[in-house]
Design an enzyme around this catalytic site. Structure first.
Site, PDB file in Angstrom:
ATOM      1  CB  SER A 422      42.606  40.660  36.272  1.00  0.00           C
ATOM      2  OG  SER A 422      41.531  41.500  36.508  1.00  0.00           O
ATOM      3  CG  HIS A 443      44.743  36.923  33.632  1.00  0.00           C
ATOM      4  ND1 HIS A 443      45.893  37.538  34.026  1.00  0.00           N
ATOM      5  CD2 HIS A 443      43.814  37.895  33.565  1.00  0.00           C
ATOM      6  CE1 HIS A 443      45.666  38.826  34.200  1.00  0.00           C
ATOM      7  NE2 HIS A 443      44.408  39.063  33.921  1.00  0.00           N
ATOM      8  CD  GLU A 455      49.433  35.751  34.400  1.00  0.00           C
ATOM      9  OE1 GLU A 455      50.493  35.960  34.985  1.00  0.00           O
ATOM     10  OE2 GLU A 455      48.365  36.304  34.735  1.00  0.00           O
ATOM     11  CG  ASN A 493      47.641  41.952  36.370  1.00  0.00           C
ATOM     12  OD1 ASN A 493      48.178  42.480  35.409  1.00  0.00           O
ATOM     13  ND2 ASN A 493      46.367  41.595  36.376  1.00  0.00           N
TER      14      ASN A 493
HETATM   15  P1  NAI Z   1      33.467  44.949  31.124  1.00  0.00           P
HETATM   16  O1  NAI Z   1      32.769  45.705  32.175  1.00  0.00           O
HETATM   17  O2  NAI Z   1      33.932  45.666  29.911  1.00  0.00           O
HETATM   18  O3  NAI Z   1      32.526  43.766  30.613  1.00  0.00           O
HETATM   19  C1  NAI Z   1      31.796  42.921  31.441  1.00  0.00           C
HETATM   20  C2  NAI Z   1      30.573  42.494  30.668  1.00  0.00           C
HETATM   21  O4  NAI Z   1      29.942  41.444  31.376  1.00  0.00           O
HETATM   22  C3  NAI Z   1      29.526  43.599  30.494  1.00  0.00           C
HETATM   23  O5  NAI Z   1      29.221  43.747  29.118  1.00  0.00           O
HETATM   24  C4  NAI Z   1      28.318  43.087  31.271  1.00  0.00           C
HETATM   25  O6  NAI Z   1      27.101  43.465  30.676  1.00  0.00           O
HETATM   26  C5  NAI Z   1      28.535  41.590  31.250  1.00  0.00           C
HETATM   27  N1  NAI Z   1      27.932  40.885  32.356  1.00  0.00           N
HETATM   28  C6  NAI Z   1      28.031  41.150  33.673  1.00  0.00           C
HETATM   29  N2  NAI Z   1      27.365  40.215  34.379  1.00  0.00           N
HETATM   30  C7  NAI Z   1      26.857  39.347  33.500  1.00  0.00           C
HETATM   31  C8  NAI Z   1      26.103  38.150  33.611  1.00  0.00           C
HETATM   32  N3  NAI Z   1      25.716  37.685  34.795  1.00  0.00           N
HETATM   33  N4  NAI Z   1      25.747  37.501  32.485  1.00  0.00           N
HETATM   34  C9  NAI Z   1      26.110  37.980  31.276  1.00  0.00           C
HETATM   35  N5  NAI Z   1      26.848  39.084  31.111  1.00  0.00           N
HETATM   36  C10 NAI Z   1      27.219  39.763  32.201  1.00  0.00           C
HETATM   37  O7  NAI Z   1      34.646  44.195  31.843  1.00  0.00           O
HETATM   38  P2  NAI Z   1      36.040  43.683  31.271  1.00  0.00           P
HETATM   39  O8  NAI Z   1      37.040  44.738  31.396  1.00  0.00           O
HETATM   40  O9  NAI Z   1      35.811  43.044  29.966  1.00  0.00           O
HETATM   41  O10 NAI Z   1      36.412  42.568  32.347  1.00  0.00           O
HETATM   42  C11 NAI Z   1      35.823  41.297  32.352  1.00  0.00           C
HETATM   43  C12 NAI Z   1      36.677  40.370  33.170  1.00  0.00           C
HETATM   44  O11 NAI Z   1      37.975  40.308  32.599  1.00  0.00           O
HETATM   45  C13 NAI Z   1      36.880  40.776  34.610  1.00  0.00           C
HETATM   46  O12 NAI Z   1      36.910  39.629  35.393  1.00  0.00           O
HETATM   47  C14 NAI Z   1      38.236  41.465  34.597  1.00  0.00           C
HETATM   48  O13 NAI Z   1      38.896  41.419  35.827  1.00  0.00           O
HETATM   49  C15 NAI Z   1      38.962  40.621  33.584  1.00  0.00           C
HETATM   50  N6  NAI Z   1      40.101  41.270  32.920  1.00  0.00           N
HETATM   51  C16 NAI Z   1      40.010  42.564  32.492  1.00  0.00           C
HETATM   52  C17 NAI Z   1      41.082  43.156  31.858  1.00  0.00           C
HETATM   53  C18 NAI Z   1      40.995  44.548  31.330  1.00  0.00           C
HETATM   54  O14 NAI Z   1      42.034  45.123  30.962  1.00  0.00           O
HETATM   55  N7  NAI Z   1      39.828  45.135  31.250  1.00  0.00           N
HETATM   56  C19 NAI Z   1      42.357  42.414  31.643  1.00  0.00           C
HETATM   57  C20 NAI Z   1      42.307  41.039  32.071  1.00  0.00           C
HETATM   58  C21 NAI Z   1      41.213  40.527  32.727  1.00  0.00           C
END
Ligand code: NAI
Length: 679
Positions: A422, A443, A455, A493
């Site tokens: 994001s 996105h 996006e 954003n």
């Molecule tokens: P989260 O922390 O809930 O999930 C991330 C997951 O990735 C975790 O389950 C973790 O165990 C896993 N992970 C981390 N490194 C890893 C690897 N090397 N191999 C396999 N799994 C791995 O995070 P979230 O909120 O889902 O965010 C994920 C992405 O989405 C980020 O880039 C964030 O900026 C983006 N994003 C988040 C939004 C939100 O509202 N939370 C909205 C739009 C984008």
């Protein structure tokens, strides 16, 4: 057999069978779908003249289009209705023709297969019988409310007469389209049969002309003059939870119409035309029609190229990755989802099962099929099979770069890599790849199942084909894809953040969060910014704000950092700007503040000013796309038509003057962007 048909029609075709039944086919010229345009309606008038002159045994109306029955009126024609002197004759004509159809002496049947919406449904309701195909493509509805009006070709009175006030008003007030079986159950149509029995069923309605079923007694009682005010007031209360009368008058007009005229269908028909003629010229209706076309514009993105991945692999099964994976499985894709944490992955699969149940409800087969399409993949075997890999791991440049380096050698040669980041610049990620052109931003917004926008971020190095493939993918999974230039915060954003930060700043100054949120919802936002920040998570808000504040020179309010650092993360931790009980914010109903208008102006002006900056920097290709992105990405008051449209509507000079006043009091963050001068 009747041989009178001249068949010189452009849109309609009339043929007769051995029973002397007139089969009236609609195949709108030069159009993929059937619409009840002015020309189609006028021609129908001539067809009906012919049928009056040479009465057949019966009439069966059907569509010759593969795409469905009739999608509704031609919405483009609505845009030309500037005042009542134009809209009233427009509606009266529709009424005359529907009345003419309803008055035909022989039995009339609407034989529906595919979409039957709006004017198409109203035309069906003017027939004696409606029979629909029992298949997945067939849906019936009266969605006019979504365009700021209500049914205007007799659909209000006729739907209520058919199935009674509650089911009919529910269909009209929600605007939802229902399958044939449901339509039969509520009495909106007479029968719903398998495709192969559709024609025989229509013929038998003509030949047997059975007595029409009346709505159940309870429904008829609700139409009673004494009960109506009570029921209407309940309906108003329900509608008020979703739409305010000053923003969205149409549902309230519809309820008034029913309350005042339900026992006199003829009068109700007349008043319906008057009510819609007025609504159709309103600002709200014009802006909602605009939003409809913006949506169509986004849907048309991604048509340039065919891209149908056989396998989707999602890395990161967290909030976003897990939901993206289940969404793709729901949309029919074979998906593997990988996470380094087995426990997390187990949770992801459980959440996905819940999502399938929510989506497919009692359709067990669909639930099982979606479950079969989604596989947990702790070892990441899916990497080498996937045509598209969606990365949604932690928001950390180094961790993401490391992952890309490890998976690229295993990826298919032409597979594309899409990141859900994001806030990280695509260029900072793609430089870790041997083929940087294969990285594109995809996105999604949280919650994935609810937010329509995605996006598509074009990095400086992204191959154009990859951008087109990502757009096509976004479209294929039922989202609205918006192509956006790679720049901090992308579009949504970036525009949202100054507005959120202003809200947080005001809370820091002592304005109650309830007042800030109410100022925003009064403007028409679906949720206030403080509650939104709490819902997104204050840690996430802080990290996105940090990146943006550096790039866009936006100082971070101290109270945001303090809350995040104290682990008061909002809804997920039970405490943020609000306290949460059972997942709901506890709000102080007595919260007050002296100058609410300034609170609203401070919020809205920051959002508008950032929209102007995005326009100047060509973050998306046009001002319409800014409006589309902000409406579908943030829920920005649709009845205002989008931020740029709102600026034009409200008057650039007036708003620029207000900006200047705010600048005097609150400082340079209210400095008008130079783009204001050019609008
Ligand atoms: P989260 O922390 O809930 O999930 C991330 C997951 O990735 C975790 O389950 C973790 O165990 C896993 N992970 C981390 N490194 C890893 C690897 N090397 N191999 C396999 N799994 C791995 O995070 P979230 O909120 O889902 O965010 C994920 C992405 O989405 C980020 O880039 C964030 O900026 C983006 N994003 C988040 C939004 C939100 O509202 N939370 C909205 C739009 C984008």
């Amino acid at each position: 057999m009747n041989t009178a048909s001249n068949n010189n029609y452009t849109h309609w075709k009339l043929s007769y069978d051995d029973h002397n039944i007139a089969w009236l086919h609609l195949d709108m010229a030069d159009s993929r779908v059937n619409l009840l345009s002015g020309a189609v309606l006028e021609e129908l008038r001539s067809v009906l003249d012919e049928l009056e002159k040479f009465p057949p045994q019966g009439v069966i109306i059907l569509s010759d289009k593969k795409a469905g029955f009739i999608f509704g009126a031609d919405i483009k024609e609505f845009l030309e209705l500037d005042d009542i002197s134009q809209s009233q004759p427009f509606l009266d004509r529709g009424h005359e023709i529907m009345d003419k159809l309803a008055a035909l002496a022989c039995p009339t049947v609407s034989m529906v297969k595919g979409m039957c919406l709006g004017g198409g449904m109203e035309l069906s309701l003017a027939c004696d019988y409606i029979v629909a195909a029992d298949d997945a493509s067939t849906r019936l509805g009266l969605p006019e409310i979504k365009l700021g009006i209500h049914p205007g070709y007799g659909g209000t009175a006729r739907s209520i007469q058919r199935c009674g006030p509650l089911p009919a008003m529910d269909i009209m007030l929600t605007g939802r389209a229902i399958p044939g079986r449901t339509a039969k159950k509520i009495g909106l149509i007479d029968d719903c049969v398998p495709d192969r029995q559709l024609k025989p069923a229509a013929i038998s309605f003509v030949l047997e002309a059975p007595k029409r079923r009346r709505p159940p007694l309870t429904q008829r009682l609700l139409n009673n003059r004494l009960l109506r005010p009570l029921v209407a007031s309940q309906m108003r209360k329900q509608v008020a939870r979703k739409a305010r009368p000053e923003h969205y008058p149409a549902p309230y007009c519809l309820i008034d119409l029913w309350q005042n005229y339900a026992d006199n269908p003829k009068r109700m028909l007349k008043q319906e035309a008057i009510s819609v003629a007025e609504l159709a010229t309103s600002e709200t209706a014009h802006n909602l029609v605009r939003v409809y076309f913006l949506q169509e514009q986004l849907k048309s993105q991604g048509k340039q190229i065919a891209f149908e991945p056989a396998h989707v692999h999602v890395i990161g099964g967290g909030i976003m990755g897990g939901d993206i994976a289940s969404w793709c499985a729901i949309q029919g894709y074979r998906v593997t989802v990988e996470d380094q944490d087995p426990e997390r992955l187990a949770q992801t699969m459980k959440r996905a099962r819940d999502a399938f149940k929510k989506k497919f409800k009692r359709d067990r087969r669909a639930i099982v099929a979606a479950g079969d399409r989604l596989m947990a993949d702790i070892k990441g075997y899916g990497v080498s099979r996937a045509d598209i890999i969606i990365e949604a791991i932690f928001e950390n440049v180094d961790v993401k770069r490391e992952l890309y380096q490890s998976i690229e050698p295993r990826m298919k040669a032409d597979a594309i890599l899409a990141t859900n980041t994001s806030s990280i610049r695509l260029e900072d990620l793609s430089s870790s790849l041997n083929k940087p052109g294969r990285l594109v931003g995809l996105h999604f917004f949280n919650p994935v199942a609810k937010m329509p926008l995605v996006e598509i971020i074009r990095g400086n190095e992204t191959d154009e084909t990859v951008v087109q493939q990502a757009l096509a993918f976004g479209r294929n999974i039922g989202k609205l894809p918006l192509p956006v230039k790679s720049s901090p915060g992308f579009l949504v954003n970036r525009i949202l953040m100054p507005y959120l930060l202003e809200a947080v700043t005001m809370v820091g100054e002592g304005v109650p969060p309830e007042v800030v949120d109410k100022a925003a919802t009064d403007f028409g936002m679906p949720m206030g910014p403080i509650e939104l920040a709490d819902t997104v998570g204050l840690d996430i808000c802080k990290s996105v704000a940090e990146i943006l504040s550096e790039a866009l020179d936006m100082p971070l309010p101290d109270n945001l950092s303090a809350m995040a650092d104290a682990n008061k993360l909002g809804k997920k931790s039970g405490q943020g700007f609000y306290h949460y009980r059972k997942g709901k914010a506890v709000k102080n109903k007595d919260a007050r503040y002296a100058d609410v208008q300034t609170v609203q102006d401070r919020l809205v002006m920051r959002l508008l000013n950032e929209s102007m900056a995005c326009l100047r920097e060509h973050i998306v290709e046009s001002d319409d796309l800014i409006d589309a992105g902000v409406i579908f990405g943030t829920g920005f008051a649709p009845f205002r038509g989008g931020p740029i449209h709102y600026i034009r509507d409200a008057g650039t000079q007036k708003l620029a003057k207000r900006m200047n006043e705010l600048k005097q009091t609150y400082g340079d963050r209210f400095q008008s962007d130079t783009a204001w001068a050019g609008l």
